[in-house]
Design a protein around this motif. Structure first.
Motif, PDB file in Angstrom:
ATOM      1  N   UNK A 210     -18.836 -31.475  -8.438  1.00  0.00           N
ATOM      2  CA  UNK A 210     -18.027 -30.458  -7.776  1.00  0.00           C
ATOM      3  C   UNK A 210     -18.834 -29.182  -7.618  1.00  0.00           C
ATOM      4  N   UNK A 211     -18.911 -28.674  -6.406  1.00  0.00           N
ATOM      5  CA  UNK A 211     -19.574 -27.411  -6.098  1.00  0.00           C
ATOM      6  C   UNK A 211     -18.554 -26.446  -5.502  1.00  0.00           C
ATOM      7  N   UNK A 212     -18.888 -25.157  -5.525  1.00  0.00           N
ATOM      8  CA  UNK A 212     -17.944 -24.147  -5.016  1.00  0.00           C
ATOM      9  C   UNK A 212     -18.702 -23.000  -4.382  1.00  0.00           C
ATOM     10  N   UNK A 213     -18.043 -22.320  -3.469  1.00  0.00           N
ATOM     11  CA  UNK A 213     -18.530 -21.041  -2.970  1.00  0.00           C
ATOM     12  C   UNK A 213     -17.326 -20.133  -2.706  1.00  0.00           C
ATOM     13  N   UNK A 214     -17.648 -18.864  -2.442  1.00  0.00           N
ATOM     14  CA  UNK A 214     -16.608 -17.843  -2.298  1.00  0.00           C
ATOM     15  C   UNK A 214     -16.634 -17.266  -0.888  1.00  0.00           C
ATOM     16  N   UNK A 215     -15.451 -17.087  -0.322  1.00  0.00           N
ATOM     17  CA  UNK A 215     -15.308 -16.422   0.976  1.00  0.00           C
ATOM     18  C   UNK A 215     -14.689 -15.045   0.744  1.00  0.00           C
ATOM     19  N   UNK A 216     -15.309 -14.017   1.328  1.00  0.00           N
ATOM     20  CA  UNK A 216     -14.756 -12.671   1.318  1.00  0.00           C
ATOM     21  C   UNK A 216     -14.402 -12.282   2.743  1.00  0.00           C
ATOM     22  N   UNK A 217     -13.225 -11.718   2.924  1.00  0.00           N
ATOM     23  CA  UNK A 217     -12.799 -11.339   4.266  1.00  0.00           C
ATOM     24  C   UNK A 217     -12.074 -10.005   4.218  1.00  0.00           C
ATOM     25  N   UNK A 218     -12.339  -9.187   5.226  1.00  0.00           N
ATOM     26  CA  UNK A 218     -11.691  -7.880   5.348  1.00  0.00           C
ATOM     27  C   UNK A 218     -11.238  -7.708   6.790  1.00  0.00           C
TER      28      UNK A 218
END
Length: 354
Positions: A210-218
């Motif tokens: 299992x791998x993960x990444x992060x999304x940031x949105x404004x």
């Protein structure tokens, strides 16, 4: 020749007449020297020309007008007819003419009186400029006691405008989190996850990673935004073998409308869609379509988009559940999964609801 007696009589008449003139000049005008009212103010609710507005007048007295004394307010004639006004306080009657208001008190309001009068729904003058309001107090004998003057300014309408541009920024970053939506992040021997790549590396048979990444949105979109992810095709190797979508989905199908707990591939001989699969989970609690709570997954449904991030109002990034989300990808293969290097491309699409 006039007699001395006659001269004395004439002289007395002159003296008496002069005394009368002096008395007339120095005594009577003092009745008209009024004291000054204090805290004199005038406020108009809207200063635009020619529209209805409320006009509020205030002052404070120091002299007692006594019973049946009155306050009088005289507006510039450019103000239209006064209709909606009531004098403040008890024991008072209100009288109006075209531009004058008189408040008569049958019982004295007292020596020190703060008075506030509001004239409602009166049309402002049609020309802009300064307009005076005279405020006076009188006793029952119509003697002026105190006086004050205020002014309001009627102006032309001013247009106020501003342009606020649309704002929407998106970034994907590596985030070494321990879990996503309750799912432990498990890295393979060679697995790496970056902002631009999810690389499971070498995957052993009968294992998962299992791998993960992060999304940031404004964004400043009035109704928020929605972000989806989609693939261009199934994970495929050089021999066109595929690693299918969770859970045991045939090529080009998935379970994106039915999040469910993780299960390993069924590994049924002769049914290649059961040899391995890829699942997705999001920890966004506000999704409008899917509920990943309880560590649930979906699989890609062909090339259809899956919502992974949603918020109904403007938001800044780095706030979990609003402009920040962690996305987990879990890959599992069985001993029947064909060898080879598998790859595909995924794409995030974020839409602002401006």
């Amino acid at each position: 020749m006039k007699s001395k007696k006659q001269f004395n009589i004439y002289h007395k008449q002159v003296v008496i007449f002069l005394c009368f003139l002096i008395l007339q000049f120095f005594v009577f005008p003092m009745n008209y020297l009024a004291a000054a009212l204090t805290n004199v103010e005038a406020l108009v609710s809207n200063s635009r020309t020619g529209i209805k507005a409320d006009l509020t007048l205030e002052f404070t007295t120091s002299l007692d007008i006594g019973a049946n004394g009155y306050f009088e307010f005289t507006l510039d004639e450019e103000f239209n007819k006064i209709e909606e006004v009531t004098c403040p306080g008890p024991n008072v009657t209100t009288a109006t003419s075209s531009n004058v208001i008189r408040c008569t008190y049958s019982v004295s309001p007292g020596a020190s009186t703060s008075t506030k009068l509001t004239i409602k729904n009166m049309y402002n003058p049609v020309d802009f400029g300064r307009y005076n309001i005279q405020m006076d107090t009188y006793n029952f004998g119509d003697n002026l006691l105190e006086s004050g003057n205020a002014a309001v300014y009627i102006t032309e309408a001013q247009e106020v405008s501003a342009y606020v541009g649309t704002v929407m920024t998106f970034s994907m970053v590596q985030d070494n989190v321990d879990e996503v939506n309750g799912i432990p992040i498990k890295y393979g021997v060679t697995a790496t996850s970056t902002a631009t790549m999810i690389d499971f590396g070498f995957v052993s048979s009968d294992s998962s990673s299992t791998l993960a990444h992060t999304i940031n949105l404004r964004t400043n979109a009035e109704n928020g935004y929605s972000c989806t992810v989609q693939q261009d095709h199934e994970l495929v190797n050089e021999n066109n073998d595929t690693i299918n979508s969770f859970s045991n989905a045939f090529d080009g199908t998935g379970s994106s409308t039915d999040p469910q707990p993780w299960t390993d591939p069924a590994e049924i001989d002769g049914q290649d869609h059961t040899y391995g699969h890829l699942g997705i989970s999001s920890n966004d609690p506000e999704l409008s379509e899917l509920d990943f709570s309880g560590s649930k997954y979906v699989g890609f449904d062909g090339t259809e988009a899956i919502e992974v991030l949603y918020h109904p109002t403007p938001t800044v990034n780095n706030v979990a559940g609003e402009g920040k989300v962690n996305i987990a990808y879990t890959l599992a293969v069985s001993a029947l999964q064909e060898k080879g290097v598998y790859s595909n491309s995924i794409m995030y699409i974020c839409t602002g609801n401006f």
